[in-house]
Motif scaffolding. Structure first.
Motif, PDB file in Angstrom:
ATOM      1  N   SER A  72       0.843  -1.193   0.000  1.00 55.43           N
ATOM      2  CA  SER A  72       0.000   0.000   0.000  1.00 55.43           C
ATOM      3  C   SER A  72       0.874   1.236   0.000  1.00 55.43           C
ATOM      4  O   SER A  72       2.028   1.202   0.448  1.00 55.43           O
ATOM      5  CB  SER A  72      -0.904   0.020   1.232  1.00 55.43           C
ATOM      6  OG  SER A  72      -0.144   0.198   2.412  1.00 55.43           O
ATOM      7  N   GLU A  73       0.312   2.301  -0.498  1.00 59.45           N
ATOM      8  CA  GLU A  73       1.035   3.564  -0.491  1.00 59.45           C
ATOM      9  C   GLU A  73       1.252   4.062   0.932  1.00 59.45           C
ATOM     10  O   GLU A  73       2.278   4.676   1.227  1.00 59.45           O
ATOM     11  CB  GLU A  73       0.311   4.590  -1.360  1.00 59.45           C
ATOM     12  CG  GLU A  73       0.374   4.217  -2.839  1.00 59.45           C
ATOM     13  CD  GLU A  73      -0.226   5.244  -3.777  1.00 59.45           C
ATOM     14  OE1 GLU A  73      -0.744   6.290  -3.305  1.00 59.45           O
ATOM     15  OE2 GLU A  73      -0.175   5.007  -5.003  1.00 59.45           O
TER      16      GLU A  73
ATOM     17  N   GLY B 110       5.483  -4.882  -2.719  1.00 54.23           N
ATOM     18  CA  GLY B 110       4.582  -5.312  -3.781  1.00 54.23           C
ATOM     19  C   GLY B 110       4.439  -6.814  -3.867  1.00 54.23           C
ATOM     20  O   GLY B 110       4.888  -7.557  -2.994  1.00 54.23           O
ATOM     21  N   ILE B 111       3.825  -7.231  -4.966  1.00 53.10           N
ATOM     22  CA  ILE B 111       3.549  -8.644  -5.208  1.00 53.10           C
ATOM     23  C   ILE B 111       4.249  -9.029  -6.506  1.00 53.10           C
ATOM     24  O   ILE B 111       3.766  -8.729  -7.604  1.00 53.10           O
ATOM     25  CB  ILE B 111       2.035  -8.899  -5.305  1.00 53.10           C
ATOM     26  CG1 ILE B 111       1.334  -8.346  -4.057  1.00 53.10           C
ATOM     27  CG2 ILE B 111       1.752 -10.387  -5.485  1.00 53.10           C
ATOM     28  CD1 ILE B 111      -0.146  -8.121  -4.223  1.00 53.10           C
TER      29      ILE B 111
ATOM     30  N   CYS C 138       4.067  -0.810  -4.916  1.00 54.81           N
ATOM     31  CA  CYS C 138       3.960   0.534  -4.357  1.00 54.81           C
ATOM     32  C   CYS C 138       5.367   1.068  -4.097  1.00 54.81           C
ATOM     33  O   CYS C 138       6.235   0.332  -3.608  1.00 54.81           O
ATOM     34  CB  CYS C 138       3.161   0.516  -3.060  1.00 54.81           C
ATOM     35  SG  CYS C 138       1.452  -0.041  -3.285  1.00 54.81           S
ATOM     36  N   PHE C 139       5.564   2.333  -4.434  1.00 57.47           N
ATOM     37  CA  PHE C 139       6.870   2.989  -4.332  1.00 57.47           C
ATOM     38  C   PHE C 139       6.739   4.273  -3.527  1.00 57.47           C
ATOM     39  O   PHE C 139       5.720   4.956  -3.604  1.00 57.47           O
ATOM     40  CB  PHE C 139       7.363   3.439  -5.717  1.00 57.47           C
ATOM     41  CG  PHE C 139       7.562   2.358  -6.723  1.00 57.47           C
ATOM     42  CD1 PHE C 139       8.818   1.805  -6.926  1.00 57.47           C
ATOM     43  CD2 PHE C 139       6.509   1.929  -7.516  1.00 57.47           C
ATOM     44  CE1 PHE C 139       9.009   0.840  -7.894  1.00 57.47           C
ATOM     45  CE2 PHE C 139       6.695   0.957  -8.484  1.00 57.47           C
ATOM     46  CZ  PHE C 139       7.948   0.407  -8.672  1.00 57.47           C
TER      47      PHE C 139
ATOM     48  N   THR D 143       1.843   3.891  -7.294  1.00 58.74           N
ATOM     49  CA  THR D 143       1.634   2.455  -7.463  1.00 58.74           C
ATOM     50  C   THR D 143       1.676   2.160  -8.950  1.00 58.74           C
ATOM     51  O   THR D 143       1.086   2.887  -9.746  1.00 58.74           O
ATOM     52  CB  THR D 143       0.276   2.022  -6.874  1.00 58.74           C
ATOM     53  OG1 THR D 143       0.276   2.330  -5.474  1.00 58.74           O
ATOM     54  CG2 THR D 143       0.044   0.525  -7.060  1.00 58.74           C
ATOM     55  N   GLN D 144       2.419   1.116  -9.308  1.00 57.48           N
ATOM     56  CA  GLN D 144       2.546   0.690 -10.700  1.00 57.48           C
ATOM     57  C   GLN D 144       2.188  -0.788 -10.794  1.00 57.48           C
ATOM     58  O   GLN D 144       2.268  -1.520  -9.800  1.00 57.48           O
ATOM     59  CB  GLN D 144       3.984   0.879 -11.199  1.00 57.48           C
ATOM     60  CG  GLN D 144       4.475   2.298 -11.215  1.00 57.48           C
ATOM     61  CD  GLN D 144       3.990   3.048 -12.427  1.00 57.48           C
ATOM     62  OE1 GLN D 144       3.713   2.472 -13.473  1.00 57.48           O
ATOM     63  NE2 GLN D 144       3.868   4.363 -12.282  1.00 57.48           N
ATOM     64  N   ARG D 145       1.844  -1.200 -12.000  1.00 57.09           N
ATOM     65  CA  ARG D 145       1.638  -2.630 -12.261  1.00 57.09           C
ATOM     66  C   ARG D 145       2.588  -3.047 -13.362  1.00 57.09           C
ATOM     67  O   ARG D 145       2.671  -2.403 -14.407  1.00 57.09           O
ATOM     68  CB  ARG D 145       0.193  -2.892 -12.672  1.00 57.09           C
ATOM     69  CG  ARG D 145      -0.747  -2.708 -11.507  1.00 57.09           C
ATOM     70  CD  ARG D 145      -1.912  -3.675 -11.551  1.00 57.09           C
ATOM     71  NE  ARG D 145      -2.679  -3.545 -10.325  1.00 57.09           N
ATOM     72  CZ  ARG D 145      -3.865  -2.960 -10.252  1.00 57.09           C
ATOM     73  NH1 ARG D 145      -4.450  -2.491 -11.336  1.00 57.09           N
ATOM     74  NH2 ARG D 145      -4.493  -2.874  -9.101  1.00 57.09           N
TER      75      ARG D 145
END
Length: 162
Positions: free
Chosen positions: A77-78, A102-103, A119-120, A133-135
């Motif tokens: 999470s952020e 992250g995952i 999340c960064f 957040t990136q995917r």
């Protein structure tokens, strides 16, 4: 495309020029960011340390992430990476920090947070704070490499303009 080594070298030169020292707080990358950074000879001039906080307990003990944050928002999470980056800055001899959680896969994803969700947070002593957040797509190795590359690119872009 720049190799990871070239990117790390460029980040190092940019941090040195800006008189910055980096600390990382890593979860899903398991030290991959620190590894890319310390592959560069002389990186001790711009890199202080890495916190590898894979478990929630480590996030709380080493970085001061609040239990309530983890219970309310989860490790990915952020809110969590914001507390991680603040804790890294507070507990290191550094002026710039990055945190990731992250995952990476192949398991662990949910409908709300699928595999590849990362999340960064980046922060520095002068008040810069960037959270996102990136995917990323791909297998575990590919996701982790994309995360490392993204972290370094954001650092380079931020400090190159200074």
């Amino acid at each position: 495309m720049e190799t990871l080594m070239q990117l790390s070298e460029n980040v190092g030169q940019t941090l040195l020029r800006n008189k910055r020292v980096l600390v990382t707080a890593e979860s899903c990358t398991g030290g991959g960011i620190a590894s890319a950074i310390t592959d560069v000879a002389g990186s001790s001039a711009w890199f202080d340390r890495a916190f590898i906080t894979y478990s929630n307990e480590a996030k709380m003990e080493m970085l001061g992430v609040e239990l309530d944050t983890l219970q309310t928002y989860g490790a990915v999470s952020e809110a969590t990476v914001k507390e991680m980056v603040a804790g890294a800055l507070q507990n290191a001899n550094a002026t710039t920090a990055v945190s990731v959680s992250g995952i990476a896969g192949p398991g662990g994803g949910t409908k709300e947070k699928p595999v590849g969700t990362i999340c960064f947070a980046w922060a520095d002593a002068s008040g810069w704070l960037q959270i996102e957040t990136q995917r990323f797509a791909g297998d575990r190795t590919s996701v982790r490499e994309q995360v490392v590359r993204h972290v370094l690119k954001v650092l380079l872009e931020h400090y190159a303009s200074k």
